[in-house]
Motif scaffolding. Structure first.
Motif, PDB file in Angstrom:
ATOM      1  N   ALA A  72     -55.935  56.804  26.171  1.00  0.00           N
ATOM      2  CA  ALA A  72     -56.710  56.184  26.902  1.00  0.00           C
ATOM      3  C   ALA A  72     -57.783  56.944  27.387  1.00  0.00           C
ATOM      4  O   ALA A  72     -59.185  56.596  27.187  1.00  0.00           O
ATOM      5  N   GLU A  73     -57.821  58.272  27.539  1.00  0.00           N
ATOM      6  CA  GLU A  73     -58.973  59.033  27.802  1.00  0.00           C
ATOM      7  C   GLU A  73     -59.625  59.442  26.511  1.00  0.00           C
ATOM      8  O   GLU A  73     -60.961  58.977  26.788  1.00  0.00           O
ATOM      9  N   GLU A  74     -59.107  59.685  25.620  1.00  0.00           N
ATOM     10  CA  GLU A  74     -59.724  60.008  24.555  1.00  0.00           C
ATOM     11  C   GLU A  74     -60.468  58.806  23.864  1.00  0.00           C
ATOM     12  O   GLU A  74     -61.387  59.103  23.085  1.00  0.00           O
ATOM     13  N   LYS A  75     -59.955  57.939  23.816  1.00  0.00           N
ATOM     14  CA  LYS A  75     -60.681  56.302  23.449  1.00  0.00           C
ATOM     15  C   LYS A  75     -61.493  55.658  24.160  1.00  0.00           C
ATOM     16  O   LYS A  75     -61.799  54.690  24.101  1.00  0.00           O
ATOM     17  N   ASP A  76     -61.516  56.394  25.374  1.00  0.00           N
ATOM     18  CA  ASP A  76     -62.410  55.934  26.471  1.00  0.00           C
ATOM     19  C   ASP A  76     -62.229  54.558  27.132  1.00  0.00           C
ATOM     20  O   ASP A  76     -63.083  53.917  27.499  1.00  0.00           O
ATOM     21  N   PHE A  77     -61.113  54.319  27.266  1.00  0.00           N
ATOM     22  CA  PHE A  77     -60.846  53.023  28.229  1.00  0.00           C
ATOM     23  C   PHE A  77     -59.982  53.169  29.234  1.00  0.00           C
ATOM     24  O   PHE A  77     -59.539  52.423  30.092  1.00  0.00           O
ATOM     25  N   LYS A  78     -60.002  54.678  29.712  1.00  0.00           N
ATOM     26  CA  LYS A  78     -59.195  54.837  30.860  1.00  0.00           C
ATOM     27  C   LYS A  78     -59.579  54.235  32.261  1.00  0.00           C
ATOM     28  O   LYS A  78     -58.823  53.725  33.056  1.00  0.00           O
ATOM     29  N   GLU A  79     -60.841  54.387  32.233  1.00  0.00           N
ATOM     30  CA  GLU A  79     -61.527  53.781  33.529  1.00  0.00           C
ATOM     31  C   GLU A  79     -61.535  52.368  33.549  1.00  0.00           C
ATOM     32  O   GLU A  79     -61.398  51.692  34.494  1.00  0.00           O
ATOM     33  N   LYS A  80     -61.863  51.823  32.551  1.00  0.00           N
ATOM     34  CA  LYS A  80     -61.942  50.272  32.511  1.00  0.00           C
ATOM     35  C   LYS A  80     -60.648  49.561  32.527  1.00  0.00           C
ATOM     36  O   LYS A  80     -60.343  48.263  33.070  1.00  0.00           O
ATOM     37  N   GLY A  81     -59.488  50.203  32.014  1.00  0.00           N
ATOM     38  CA  GLY A  81     -58.190  49.653  32.043  1.00  0.00           C
ATOM     39  C   GLY A  81     -57.615  49.110  31.004  1.00  0.00           C
ATOM     40  O   GLY A  81     -58.398  48.948  29.948  1.00  0.00           O
ATOM     41  N   TYR A  82     -56.464  48.968  31.090  1.00  0.00           N
ATOM     42  CA  TYR A  82     -55.591  48.358  29.767  1.00  0.00           C
ATOM     43  C   TYR A  82     -54.340  47.692  30.199  1.00  0.00           C
ATOM     44  O   TYR A  82     -53.930  47.938  31.247  1.00  0.00           O
ATOM     45  N   ARG A  83     -53.565  47.107  29.144  1.00  0.00           N
ATOM     46  CA  ARG A  83     -52.334  46.681  29.429  1.00  0.00           C
ATOM     47  C   ARG A  83     -51.503  47.229  28.502  1.00  0.00           C
ATOM     48  O   ARG A  83     -51.667  47.404  27.232  1.00  0.00           O
ATOM     49  N   HIS A 100     -41.330  49.665  20.569  1.00  0.00           N
ATOM     50  CA  HIS A 100     -42.780  50.009  20.715  1.00  0.00           C
ATOM     51  C   HIS A 100     -43.690  49.708  21.722  1.00  0.00           C
ATOM     52  O   HIS A 100     -43.429  48.592  22.366  1.00  0.00           O
ATOM     53  N   PHE A 101     -44.399  50.417  22.218  1.00  0.00           N
ATOM     54  CA  PHE A 101     -45.356  50.162  23.417  1.00  0.00           C
ATOM     55  C   PHE A 101     -46.578  49.491  22.761  1.00  0.00           C
ATOM     56  O   PHE A 101     -47.446  50.246  22.060  1.00  0.00           O
ATOM     57  N   HIS A 102     -47.148  48.201  23.183  1.00  0.00           N
ATOM     58  CA  HIS A 102     -48.492  47.906  22.876  1.00  0.00           C
ATOM     59  C   HIS A 102     -49.319  48.412  23.941  1.00  0.00           C
ATOM     60  O   HIS A 102     -49.221  48.314  25.113  1.00  0.00           O
ATOM     61  N   ILE A 103     -50.506  48.892  23.451  1.00  0.00           N
ATOM     62  CA  ILE A 103     -51.626  49.194  24.565  1.00  0.00           C
ATOM     63  C   ILE A 103     -52.726  48.280  24.022  1.00  0.00           C
ATOM     64  O   ILE A 103     -53.255  48.198  22.992  1.00  0.00           O
ATOM     65  N   LEU A 104     -53.258  47.393  25.005  1.00  0.00           N
ATOM     66  CA  LEU A 104     -54.238  46.389  24.570  1.00  0.00           C
ATOM     67  C   LEU A 104     -55.340  46.814  25.737  1.00  0.00           C
ATOM     68  O   LEU A 104     -55.391  46.987  26.701  1.00  0.00           O
ATOM     69  N   ALA A 105     -56.444  46.909  24.917  1.00  0.00           N
ATOM     70  CA  ALA A 105     -57.947  47.461  25.633  1.00  0.00           C
ATOM     71  C   ALA A 105     -58.749  46.743  25.149  1.00  0.00           C
ATOM     72  O   ALA A 105     -58.880  46.199  23.897  1.00  0.00           O
ATOM     73  N   GLY A 106     -60.236  47.214  25.668  1.00  0.00           N
ATOM     74  CA  GLY A 106     -61.392  46.593  25.214  1.00  0.00           C
ATOM     75  C   GLY A 106     -62.013  45.419  25.518  1.00  0.00           C
ATOM     76  O   GLY A 106     -62.886  44.909  25.039  1.00  0.00           O
ATOM     77  N   LYS A 107     -61.201  44.664  26.374  1.00  0.00           N
ATOM     78  CA  LYS A 107     -61.695  43.393  26.969  1.00  0.00           C
ATOM     79  C   LYS A 107     -61.028  43.144  28.285  1.00  0.00           C
ATOM     80  O   LYS A 107     -59.969  43.663  28.487  1.00  0.00           O
ATOM     81  N   LYS A 108     -61.631  42.427  29.071  1.00  0.00           N
ATOM     82  CA  LYS A 108     -60.960  41.952  30.267  1.00  0.00           C
ATOM     83  C   LYS A 108     -59.757  40.831  29.844  1.00  0.00           C
ATOM     84  O   LYS A 108     -59.916  39.791  29.488  1.00  0.00           O
ATOM     85  N   LEU A 109     -58.614  41.164  30.091  1.00  0.00           N
ATOM     86  CA  LEU A 109     -57.369  40.464  29.670  1.00  0.00           C
ATOM     87  C   LEU A 109     -57.103  39.168  30.929  1.00  0.00           C
ATOM     88  O   LEU A 109     -56.933  39.571  31.951  1.00  0.00           O
ATOM     89  N   GLY A 110     -57.151  38.031  30.722  1.00  0.00           N
ATOM     90  CA  GLY A 110     -57.189  37.041  31.650  1.00  0.00           C
ATOM     91  C   GLY A 110     -55.732  36.183  31.423  1.00  0.00           C
ATOM     92  O   GLY A 110     -55.237  35.559  32.571  1.00  0.00           O
ATOM     93  N   GLU A 111     -55.237  36.421  30.364  1.00  0.00           N
ATOM     94  CA  GLU A 111     -53.821  35.419  30.094  1.00  0.00           C
ATOM     95  C   GLU A 111     -52.554  36.457  30.940  1.00  0.00           C
ATOM     96  O   GLU A 111     -51.550  36.647  30.113  1.00  0.00           O
ATOM     97  N   LYS A 112     -52.548  36.271  32.217  1.00  0.00           N
ATOM     98  CA  LYS A 112     -51.463  37.082  33.081  1.00  0.00           C
ATOM     99  C   LYS A 112     -50.461  36.080  33.268  1.00  0.00           C
ATOM    100  O   LYS A 112     -50.507  35.023  33.670  1.00  0.00           O
ATOM    101  N   ILE A 113     -49.108  36.565  32.902  1.00  0.00           N
ATOM    102  CA  ILE A 113     -47.878  35.675  32.884  1.00  0.00           C
ATOM    103  C   ILE A 113     -47.485  36.115  34.404  1.00  0.00           C
ATOM    104  O   ILE A 113     -47.162  34.998  35.173  1.00  0.00           O
ATOM    105  N   ILE A 114     -47.942  37.190  35.061  1.00  0.00           N
ATOM    106  CA  ILE A 114     -47.612  37.585  36.602  1.00  0.00           C
ATOM    107  C   ILE A 114     -49.010  38.047  37.175  1.00  0.00           C
ATOM    108  O   ILE A 114     -49.555  38.465  36.361  1.00  0.00           O
ATOM    109  N   GLY A 115     -48.687  37.963  38.420  1.00  0.00           N
ATOM    110  CA  GLY A 115     -49.830  38.593  39.042  1.00  0.00           C
ATOM    111  C   GLY A 115     -51.075  37.378  39.320  1.00  0.00           C
ATOM    112  O   GLY A 115     -51.200  36.341  38.797  1.00  0.00           O
TER     113      GLY A 115
END
Ligand code: 5GP
Ligand code: ZN
Length: 115
Positions: A72-83, A100-115
């Motif tokens: 997240a730090e190296e690819k520069d999405f640490k501050e913006k966040g990810y799922r 496997h762990f999916h890391i999803l980043a680079g856009k604001k994710l809206g399709e939340k199942i919880i929260g």
């Protein structure tokens, strides 16, 4: 595991676009990205599903989270966040039977199942 896709990726029998590698862990870009940045992080050891994590795997699972932070730090999405997502079994929609762990980043994710 002979017929496991991700074990073949670990062994280099199937190519992947690698993001991170050490003796225990491999991270690579998902072939069919769901978000602008979609990375898979896997233990090199074959663990079939989240259900199959054993006590002795605790260290590696903890390390995966540290690797995710590093990516997240190296690819520069640490501050913006990810799922981070783990699909487990039939109802979880797991297609590849190697943990496997999916890391999803680079856009604001809206399709939340919880929260
Ligand atoms: P699951 O549905 O099992 O949680 O996720 C499997 C993921 O693996 C999917 O997002 C799919 O796009 C990805 N995938 C499947 N085959 C390959 C492959 O050969 N290479 C890479 N890099 N990703 C793959
Ligand atoms: Zn495997």
């Amino acid at each position: 595991m002979e017929d496991c896709l991700f074990c073949k990726i670990v062994k280099g029998e199937i190519p992947s676009n690698k993001v991170y590698e050490d003796e225990d862990i491999l991270a690579f870009y998902d072939i069919n990205p769901a978000t602008p940045i979609h990375i898979l992080v896997i233990p090199k050891k074959h663990i079939t599903t989240h259900n199959d994590i054993k006590e002795e795997d605790s260290k590696i699972i903890g390390k995966i989270h540290m690797v995710i932070n590093k990516i997240a730090e190296e690819k520069d999405f640490k501050e913006k966040g990810y799922r981070i997502i783990i699909n487990c079994g039939e109802d979880g929609g797991q297609e590849v039977k190697h943990l496997h762990f999916h890391i999803l980043a680079g856009k604001k994710l809206g399709e939340k199942i919880i929260g």
